[in-house]
Design a protein around this motif. Structure first.
Motif, PDB file in Angstrom:
ATOM      1  N   LYS A  78     -10.015  -3.321   0.784  1.00 49.01           N
ATOM      2  CA  LYS A  78      -8.636  -3.700   0.498  1.00 49.01           C
ATOM      3  C   LYS A  78      -8.553  -4.670  -0.670  1.00 49.01           C
ATOM      4  O   LYS A  78      -9.268  -5.688  -0.711  1.00 49.01           O
ATOM      5  CB  LYS A  78      -8.014  -4.342   1.744  1.00 49.01           C
ATOM      6  CG  LYS A  78      -6.555  -4.740   1.595  1.00 49.01           C
ATOM      7  CD  LYS A  78      -5.657  -3.539   1.450  1.00 49.01           C
ATOM      8  CE  LYS A  78      -4.187  -3.934   1.407  1.00 49.01           C
ATOM      9  NZ  LYS A  78      -3.318  -2.815   1.078  1.00 49.01           N
ATOM     10  N   ASP A  79      -7.683  -4.343  -1.617  1.00 50.29           N
ATOM     11  CA  ASP A  79      -7.400  -5.180  -2.792  1.00 50.29           C
ATOM     12  C   ASP A  79      -8.614  -5.398  -3.698  1.00 50.29           C
ATOM     13  O   ASP A  79      -8.691  -6.379  -4.429  1.00 50.29           O
ATOM     14  CB  ASP A  79      -6.819  -6.541  -2.375  1.00 50.29           C
ATOM     15  CG  ASP A  79      -5.425  -6.407  -1.811  1.00 50.29           C
ATOM     16  OD1 ASP A  79      -4.730  -5.448  -2.173  1.00 50.29           O
ATOM     17  OD2 ASP A  79      -5.028  -7.255  -0.995  1.00 50.29           O
ATOM     18  N   ASP A 205       2.085  -2.163  -3.009  1.00 44.55           N
ATOM     19  CA  ASP A 205       0.803  -2.125  -2.309  1.00 44.55           C
ATOM     20  C   ASP A 205      -0.359  -2.399  -3.260  1.00 44.55           C
ATOM     21  O   ASP A 205      -1.230  -3.230  -2.971  1.00 44.55           O
ATOM     22  CB  ASP A 205       0.607  -0.765  -1.627  1.00 44.55           C
ATOM     23  CG  ASP A 205      -0.709  -0.703  -0.876  1.00 44.55           C
ATOM     24  OD1 ASP A 205      -0.775  -1.246   0.236  1.00 44.55           O
ATOM     25  OD2 ASP A 205      -1.687  -0.135  -1.406  1.00 44.55           O
ATOM     26  N   GLY A 208      -0.889  -5.984  -4.329  1.00 44.11           N
ATOM     27  CA  GLY A 208      -1.306  -6.984  -3.359  1.00 44.11           C
ATOM     28  C   GLY A 208      -0.226  -7.611  -2.509  1.00 44.11           C
ATOM     29  O   GLY A 208      -0.376  -8.756  -2.093  1.00 44.11           O
ATOM     30  N   THR A 210       0.418  -7.356   0.522  1.00 44.33           N
ATOM     31  CA  THR A 210      -0.029  -7.749   1.855  1.00 44.33           C
ATOM     32  C   THR A 210      -0.981  -8.939   1.847  1.00 44.33           C
ATOM     33  O   THR A 210      -1.326  -9.451   2.913  1.00 44.33           O
ATOM     34  CB  THR A 210      -0.717  -6.571   2.573  1.00 44.33           C
ATOM     35  OG1 THR A 210      -1.877  -6.184   1.832  1.00 44.33           O
ATOM     36  CG2 THR A 210       0.226  -5.383   2.695  1.00 44.33           C
ATOM     37  N   THR A 211      -1.390  -9.364   0.665  1.00 43.09           N
ATOM     38  CA  THR A 211      -2.327 -10.493   0.581  1.00 43.09           C
ATOM     39  C   THR A 211      -1.842 -11.497  -0.458  1.00 43.09           C
ATOM     40  O   THR A 211      -1.132 -12.436  -0.145  1.00 43.09           O
ATOM     41  CB  THR A 211      -3.745  -9.990   0.236  1.00 43.09           C
ATOM     42  OG1 THR A 211      -3.683  -9.129  -0.913  1.00 43.09           O
ATOM     43  CG2 THR A 211      -4.358  -9.229   1.404  1.00 43.09           C
ATOM     44  N   THR A 212      -2.215 -11.284  -1.709  1.00 44.31           N
ATOM     45  CA  THR A 212      -1.774 -12.155  -2.814  1.00 44.31           C
ATOM     46  C   THR A 212      -1.072 -11.291  -3.850  1.00 44.31           C
ATOM     47  O   THR A 212      -1.711 -10.494  -4.544  1.00 44.31           O
ATOM     48  CB  THR A 212      -2.973 -12.876  -3.455  1.00 44.31           C
ATOM     49  OG1 THR A 212      -3.660 -13.629  -2.447  1.00 44.31           O
ATOM     50  CG2 THR A 212      -2.499 -13.812  -4.564  1.00 44.31           C
ATOM     51  N   PHE A 277      -0.600  -9.509  10.832  1.00 44.85           N
ATOM     52  CA  PHE A 277      -0.690  -8.989   9.465  1.00 44.85           C
ATOM     53  C   PHE A 277       0.687  -8.644   8.894  1.00 44.85           C
ATOM     54  O   PHE A 277       1.007  -8.970   7.753  1.00 44.85           O
ATOM     55  CB  PHE A 277      -1.591  -7.743   9.480  1.00 44.85           C
ATOM     56  CG  PHE A 277      -1.500  -6.878   8.257  1.00 44.85           C
ATOM     57  CD1 PHE A 277      -2.000  -7.296   7.030  1.00 44.85           C
ATOM     58  CD2 PHE A 277      -0.916  -5.617   8.326  1.00 44.85           C
ATOM     59  CE1 PHE A 277      -1.923  -6.499   5.911  1.00 44.85           C
ATOM     60  CE2 PHE A 277      -0.833  -4.812   7.216  1.00 44.85           C
ATOM     61  CZ  PHE A 277      -1.332  -5.249   6.003  1.00 44.85           C
ATOM     62  N   THR A 281       3.782 -10.369   5.776  1.00 44.34           N
ATOM     63  CA  THR A 281       4.074  -9.451   4.675  1.00 44.34           C
ATOM     64  C   THR A 281       5.568  -9.187   4.586  1.00 44.34           C
ATOM     65  O   THR A 281       6.159  -9.206   3.500  1.00 44.34           O
ATOM     66  CB  THR A 281       3.313  -8.126   4.865  1.00 44.34           C
ATOM     67  OG1 THR A 281       1.911  -8.384   4.882  1.00 44.34           O
ATOM     68  CG2 THR A 281       3.634  -7.156   3.739  1.00 44.34           C
ATOM     69  N   ARG A 284       7.312 -12.292   3.277  1.00 44.58           N
ATOM     70  CA  ARG A 284       6.991 -12.468   1.852  1.00 44.58           C
ATOM     71  C   ARG A 284       7.810 -11.487   1.007  1.00 44.58           C
ATOM     72  O   ARG A 284       8.404 -11.858  -0.014  1.00 44.58           O
ATOM     73  CB  ARG A 284       5.505 -12.245   1.632  1.00 44.58           C
ATOM     74  CG  ARG A 284       5.041 -12.448   0.182  1.00 44.58           C
ATOM     75  CD  ARG A 284       3.562 -12.117   0.027  1.00 44.58           C
ATOM     76  NE  ARG A 284       2.739 -12.810   1.009  1.00 44.58           N
ATOM     77  CZ  ARG A 284       2.008 -12.206   1.943  1.00 44.58           C
ATOM     78  NH1 ARG A 284       1.981 -10.884   2.024  1.00 44.58           N
ATOM     79  NH2 ARG A 284       1.295 -12.901   2.789  1.00 44.58           N
TER      80      ARG A 284
END
Length: 307
Positions: A78-79, A205, A208, A210-212, A277, A281, A284
């Motif tokens: 992922k990422d 997606d 990023g 879902t993360t940064t 998770f 998201t 954000r």
């Protein structure tokens, strides 16, 4: 993987609860694999199941299988995709949207919009049963209801323009071969959908969300999509973002249901992990949405003036 004297194959067995007695379910799997083969015929490296007499889904002793030629390629963590890989996916997405293929019987996207009553019920059960995230869920109840309402209003606008596409082209469904070329797998979400919505979904997606979140990569992804012939419909930008938020909310509520409406400890564990998770998201993305919409609409207006 299965190695035989006729070659190597990847075997996918469908879940036991797949309703094989429903002809629409069987038609769906055959239709999605037909879409993959159609794109493959157009030069897009789409892995599709082997067909026998026009049927991709093979039923053996009431169990369903999809059999694929083995592909020497791997998914990235992922990422971990590079900027150039993300932009290559954007260009592939534009090619698929431009192709506007036809696959008889393949359905359009059918959104399962979670209702206000269902949201209130699930959040209430989470509080009653002492879920770790219950207080945070309750604090966001008004926000959840607003997202669901906007989701429902967005769908008729997006339905004005539909094309057949992958439907789930995130990083787990793109493999990379030894030459660094992308290979598209897992076509079971293929359907008729709004191209602007899918372009924004995958831009988020691959940049990023879902993360940064990397706003520069988000912009570059959509620029590469447009340069490859993809079109961002100005009228669909707002509804597309609302639909994406609504889909995240639906998945959140599904997992809340997993944790409060089943005694299966494994399912409850999966549900809780997904809530941990998905909820950040969703929040954000909602925080970013007004700014992203303004920027996208301004870019679309500039493009229209240049044209």
């Amino acid at each position: 993987r299965l190695d035989t004297d006729r070659g190597s194959f990847a075997i996918k067995q469908l879940a036991p609860d797949t309703d094989l007695a429903d002809p629409l379910v069987v038609a769906h799997y055959n239709g999605t694999e037909a879409a993959a083969e159609t794109f493959a015929d157009l030069g897009i490296r789409a892995v599709h199941a082997i067909s026998i007499e026009g049927r991709y889904l093979q039923l053996i002793d009431a169990v369903a299988y999809l059999v694929y030629p083995w592909t020497q390629a791997r998914a990235l963590e992922k990422d971990r995709a590079s900027r150039s890989q993300a932009l290559e996916v954007a260009r592939l997405l534009a090619r698929m949207h431009k192709a506007d293929i036809s696959v008889p019987g393949l359905a359009e996207s059918r959104a399962d919009i979670v209702t206000t009553d269902r949201i209130e019920e699930l959040v209430g059960l989470a509080a009653d049963r002492g879920m770790p995230d219950a207080a945070l869920l309750r604090s966001q109840l008004t926000r959840f209801i607003d997202i669901a309402t906007r989701h429902g209003a967005a769908l008729p606008v997006l339905a004005r323009k539909l094309v057949i596409s992958h439907g789930d082209l995130d990083q787990k469904n793109v493999l990379w071969d030894d030459q660094g070329e992308p290979v598209l797998i897992d076509w079971e979400s293929a359907r008729r959908l709004n191209p602007t919505c899918e372009a924004l979904l995958e831009a988020l997606d691959w940049s990023g969300i879902t993360t940064t979140f990397r706003r520069d990569l988000f912009r570059d992804f959509l620029a590469a999509y447009r340069e490859a012939g993809g079109a961002i419909d100005p009228q669909a930008i707002g509804p597309a973002l609302q639909c994406i938020l609504g889909d995240w909310l639906d998945w959140l509520m599904y997992n809340v249901g997993r944790t409060v409406m089943t005694d299966d400890l494994e399912q409850r564990k999966i549900g809780h992990a997904q809530i941990t998770f998905v909820l950040p998201t969703l929040l954000r993305l909602q925080g970013l949405t007004p700014d992203l919409q303004s920027e996208l609409e301004a870019t679309a207006a500039e493009s229209a003036l240049r044209a």
